[in-house]
Design a protein around this motif. Structure first.
Motif, PDB file in Angstrom:
ATOM      1  N   ARG A   1       2.210  -1.277  -1.430  1.00 12.42           N
ATOM      2  CA  ARG A   1       2.563   0.137  -1.255  1.00 12.42           C
ATOM      3  C   ARG A   1       1.323   1.016  -1.118  1.00 12.42           C
ATOM      4  O   ARG A   1       1.389   2.103  -0.527  1.00 12.42           O
ATOM      5  CB  ARG A   1       3.441   0.607  -2.420  1.00 12.42           C
ATOM      6  CG  ARG A   1       4.789  -0.085  -2.465  1.00 12.42           C
ATOM      7  CD  ARG A   1       5.663   0.340  -3.629  1.00 12.42           C
ATOM      8  NE  ARG A   1       6.829  -0.511  -3.710  1.00 12.42           N
ATOM      9  CZ  ARG A   1       7.910  -0.392  -2.945  1.00 12.42           C
ATOM     10  NH1 ARG A   1       7.959   0.581  -2.051  1.00 12.42           N
ATOM     11  NH2 ARG A   1       8.926  -1.226  -3.072  1.00 12.42           N
ATOM     12  N   ALA A   2       0.196   0.542  -1.664  1.00 11.99           N
ATOM     13  CA  ALA A   2      -1.055   1.296  -1.582  1.00 11.99           C
ATOM     14  C   ALA A   2      -1.952   0.823  -0.439  1.00 11.99           C
ATOM     15  O   ALA A   2      -3.093   1.288  -0.317  1.00 11.99           O
ATOM     16  CB  ALA A   2      -1.815   1.178  -2.908  1.00 11.99           C
ATOM     17  N   SER A   3      -1.471  -0.099   0.399  1.00 13.77           N
ATOM     18  CA  SER A   3      -2.299  -0.647   1.488  1.00 13.77           C
ATOM     19  C   SER A   3      -2.711   0.467   2.450  1.00 13.77           C
ATOM     20  O   SER A   3      -2.067   1.508   2.539  1.00 13.77           O
ATOM     21  CB  SER A   3      -1.528  -1.733   2.230  1.00 13.77           C
ATOM     22  OG  SER A   3      -0.373  -1.201   2.860  1.00 13.77           O
ATOM     23  N   TYR A   4      -3.804   0.222   3.170  1.00 13.19           N
ATOM     24  CA  TYR A   4      -4.335   1.286   4.026  1.00 13.19           C
ATOM     25  C   TYR A   4      -4.788   0.731   5.378  1.00 13.19           C
ATOM     26  O   TYR A   4      -5.040  -0.470   5.528  1.00 13.19           O
ATOM     27  CB  TYR A   4      -5.478   2.023   3.338  1.00 13.19           C
ATOM     28  CG  TYR A   4      -6.579   1.149   2.774  1.00 13.19           C
ATOM     29  CD1 TYR A   4      -7.627   0.681   3.567  1.00 13.19           C
ATOM     30  CD2 TYR A   4      -6.594   0.825   1.412  1.00 13.19           C
ATOM     31  CE1 TYR A   4      -8.642  -0.092   3.032  1.00 13.19           C
ATOM     32  CE2 TYR A   4      -7.606   0.046   0.865  1.00 13.19           C
ATOM     33  CZ  TYR A   4      -8.631  -0.403   1.686  1.00 13.19           C
ATOM     34  OH  TYR A   4      -9.635  -1.176   1.158  1.00 13.19           O
ATOM     35  N   ASP A   5      -4.892   1.649   6.346  1.00  9.00           N
ATOM     36  CA  ASP A   5      -5.384   1.296   7.672  1.00  9.00           C
ATOM     37  C   ASP A   5      -6.870   0.988   7.601  1.00  9.00           C
ATOM     38  O   ASP A   5      -7.622   1.625   6.849  1.00  9.00           O
ATOM     39  CB  ASP A   5      -5.161   2.451   8.651  1.00  9.00           C
ATOM     40  CG  ASP A   5      -3.686   2.727   8.913  1.00  9.00           C
ATOM     41  OD1 ASP A   5      -2.871   1.794   8.769  1.00  9.00           O
ATOM     42  OD2 ASP A   5      -3.361   3.880   9.251  1.00  9.00           O
ATOM     43  N   LEU A   6      -7.286   0.003   8.392  1.00 14.49           N
ATOM     44  CA  LEU A   6      -8.695  -0.377   8.451  1.00 14.49           C
ATOM     45  C   LEU A   6      -8.946  -1.067   9.783  1.00 14.49           C
ATOM     46  O   LEU A   6      -8.197  -1.969  10.170  1.00 14.49           O
ATOM     47  CB  LEU A   6      -9.040  -1.316   7.291  1.00 14.49           C
ATOM     48  CG  LEU A   6     -10.521  -1.593   7.037  1.00 14.49           C
ATOM     49  CD1 LEU A   6     -11.210  -0.343   6.471  1.00 14.49           C
ATOM     50  CD2 LEU A   6     -10.702  -2.754   6.066  1.00 14.49           C
ATOM     51  N   GLY A   7      -9.990  -0.654  10.479  1.00 18.27           N
ATOM     52  CA  GLY A   7     -10.346  -1.293  11.732  1.00 18.27           C
ATOM     53  C   GLY A   7      -9.256  -1.179  12.780  1.00 18.27           C
ATOM     54  O   GLY A   7      -8.453  -0.235  12.780  1.00 18.27           O
ATOM     55  N   HIS A   8      -9.197  -2.187  13.645  1.00 19.56           N
ATOM     56  CA  HIS A   8      -8.244  -2.171  14.762  1.00 19.56           C
ATOM     57  C   HIS A   8      -7.088  -3.140  14.571  1.00 19.56           C
ATOM     58  O   HIS A   8      -6.277  -3.321  15.481  1.00 19.56           O
ATOM     59  CB  HIS A   8      -8.973  -2.509  16.068  1.00 19.56           C
ATOM     60  CG  HIS A   8     -10.000  -1.494  16.460  1.00 19.56           C
ATOM     61  ND1 HIS A   8     -11.320  -1.576  16.045  1.00 19.56           N
ATOM     62  CD2 HIS A   8      -9.908  -0.369  17.202  1.00 19.56           C
ATOM     63  CE1 HIS A   8     -12.000  -0.550  16.525  1.00 19.56           C
ATOM     64  NE2 HIS A   8     -11.164   0.202  17.231  1.00 19.56           N
ATOM     65  N   GLY A   9      -7.017  -3.777  13.403  1.00 22.10           N
ATOM     66  CA  GLY A   9      -5.962  -4.763  13.175  1.00 22.10           C
ATOM     67  C   GLY A   9      -5.207  -4.497  11.899  1.00 22.10           C
ATOM     68  O   GLY A   9      -4.785  -3.359  11.639  1.00 22.10           O
TER      69      GLY A   9
ATOM     70  N   SER B   1      -3.995  -3.123  -1.324  1.00 14.01           N
ATOM     71  CA  SER B   1      -5.005  -2.434  -2.127  1.00 14.01           C
ATOM     72  C   SER B   1      -4.588  -2.292  -3.581  1.00 14.01           C
ATOM     73  O   SER B   1      -3.662  -1.542  -3.903  1.00 14.01           O
ATOM     74  CB  SER B   1      -5.274  -1.035  -1.561  1.00 14.01           C
ATOM     75  OG  SER B   1      -6.173  -0.331  -2.401  1.00 14.01           O
ATOM     76  N   PRO B   2      -5.298  -2.966  -4.494  1.00 15.93           N
ATOM     77  CA  PRO B   2      -5.067  -2.751  -5.920  1.00 15.93           C
ATOM     78  C   PRO B   2      -5.782  -1.516  -6.453  1.00 15.93           C
ATOM     79  O   PRO B   2      -5.801  -1.290  -7.666  1.00 15.93           O
ATOM     80  CB  PRO B   2      -5.610  -4.036  -6.551  1.00 15.93           C
ATOM     81  CG  PRO B   2      -6.703  -4.448  -5.635  1.00 15.93           C
ATOM     82  CD  PRO B   2      -6.263  -4.051  -4.244  1.00 15.93           C
ATOM     83  N   LEU B   3      -6.352  -0.702  -5.571  1.00 14.62           N
ATOM     84  CA  LEU B   3      -7.052   0.499  -6.014  1.00 14.62           C
ATOM     85  C   LEU B   3      -6.110   1.510  -6.669  1.00 14.62           C
ATOM     86  O   LEU B   3      -6.577   2.447  -7.324  1.00 14.62           O
ATOM     87  CB  LEU B   3      -7.786   1.148  -4.838  1.00 14.62           C
ATOM     88  CG  LEU B   3      -8.931   0.326  -4.235  1.00 14.62           C
ATOM     89  CD1 LEU B   3      -9.497   1.030  -3.012  1.00 14.62           C
ATOM     90  CD2 LEU B   3     -10.027   0.078  -5.259  1.00 14.62           C
ATOM     91  N   TRP B   4      -4.786   1.314  -6.510  1.00 16.63           N
ATOM     92  CA  TRP B   4      -3.834   2.173  -7.209  1.00 16.63           C
ATOM     93  C   TRP B   4      -4.094   2.147  -8.717  1.00 16.63           C
ATOM     94  O   TRP B   4      -3.805   3.117  -9.421  1.00 16.63           O
ATOM     95  CB  TRP B   4      -2.389   1.726  -6.932  1.00 16.63           C
ATOM     96  CG  TRP B   4      -2.096   0.309  -7.325  1.00 16.63           C
ATOM     97  CD1 TRP B   4      -2.146  -0.791  -6.524  1.00 16.63           C
ATOM     98  CD2 TRP B   4      -1.759  -0.165  -8.645  1.00 16.63           C
ATOM     99  NE1 TRP B   4      -1.868  -1.928  -7.241  1.00 16.63           N
ATOM    100  CE2 TRP B   4      -1.619  -1.571  -8.543  1.00 16.63           C
ATOM    101  CE3 TRP B   4      -1.556   0.442  -9.877  1.00 16.63           C
ATOM    102  CZ2 TRP B   4      -1.283  -2.370  -9.642  1.00 16.63           C
ATOM    103  CZ3 TRP B   4      -1.236  -0.345 -10.978  1.00 16.63           C
ATOM    104  CH2 TRP B   4      -1.090  -1.733 -10.852  1.00 16.63           C
TER     105      TRP B   4
END
Length: 284
Positions: A263-271, A276-279
């Protein structure tokens, strides 16, 4: 958010539980040792690493990888365990039969894995999420015959299940069949992950010890940013095991951890971006 389910954080200056990952790197930072170390830190445990391979990859794919000599992989494990000590370990990308054999031997030597005091989570990495091979052709048999029999828990995704068992998991019945086959190979516990059943509205994992079966349900998270999900689930399981959790307790913890990380995943690069456990940084 209810925080009672989280692992306890060490007091400042106190030595935390120690864990080990034996895996490959991800130069894009989304999976592999980087994902393991990120989850370990945010779970409050100290990450030790044994690098088995170095990949050349980004969010679009893996273009190459370099294997570390098997004796060097084993030496890293031995150096860490005999000095620092660990409460649990995991494997990820091991690249070849020679490395798998070296890891199995050093785990036996140091008391890691099924039948020993230190639990071993085997994430049988065969290919990247883009389909790039991360295991030499000789490695599949070595996973079946050498490493899985030493697993406290084995955590394949559905593509890896098909490669290891020949079973195409499409429903609960075929998931149980695949779990039985993997248990028959010697794993103490088997997780059949449901995240790749794209036609399903849920993401239910099946956990089995060959006798008792647990369902680990979760609502499917609609995101294409799921790079490193398998590594993160396995790493969270290891962190919980190092705290003395049973395997069902550890997988229940890890399932909740990966749900929030998706649920906390984020866009990165072109793929594909990473889970993300940064939550965890915003939860007190």
């Amino acid at each position: 958010m209810d925080t009672t389910w989280l692992l306890p954080s060490p007091a400042p200056g106190a030595t935390p539980r120690r864990v080990l990952t034996i895996a490959g790197t991800d130069s894009g930072g989304g999976a592999g040792i980087q994902a393991d170390s990120r989850t370990f830190a945010l779970c409050g445990v100290h990450a030790c690493v044994a690098v088995a391979a170095v990949t050349v990859q980004n969010t679009v794919g893996v273009s190459d990888f370099h294997e570390i000599p098997p004796e060097v992989v084993a030496a890293q494990v031995r150096s860490v365990v005999t000095d620092i000590g660990i409460g649990a370990a995991k494997t990820g990308m091991l690249a070849s039969a020679a490395i798998i054999g070296a890891v199995a031997d050093v785990c036996d030597e140091l008391g890691i894995g099924r039948g020993h005091d230190i639990p071993l989570v085997v994430d049988p990495v065969c290919a990247s999420m883009h389909g790039s091979a991360l295991l030499r052709p000789d490695g599949l048999a070595a996973l079946r015959e050498t490493l899985i029999p030493r697993a406290t828990v084995v955590t394949p995704n559905l593509d890896e299940v098909r490669l290891l068992t020949g079973i195409d998991v499409v429903d609960e019945g075929t998931a149980r069949q695949a779990a039985d086959v993997l248990h028959g190979l010697g794993a103490q516990w088997v997780v059949i992950k449901g995240g790749h059943l794209r036609g399903s509205t849920s993401s239910t994992d099946l956990l089995s010890d060959g006798t008792t079966v647990f369902d680990l349900p979760a609502q499917r998270v609609d995101t294409g940013n799921d790079h490193g999900a398998g590594d993160t689930l396995a790493a969270a399981t290891v962190a919980a095991l190092a705290h003395g959790a049973t395997v069902p307790e550890a997988l229940t913890f890890a399932k909740r951890w990966i749900d929030l990380s998706l649920r906390a995943s984020y866009d990165l690069g072109h793929g594909h971006g990473p889970v993300s456990p940064l939550w965890r940084l915003s939860v007190h």
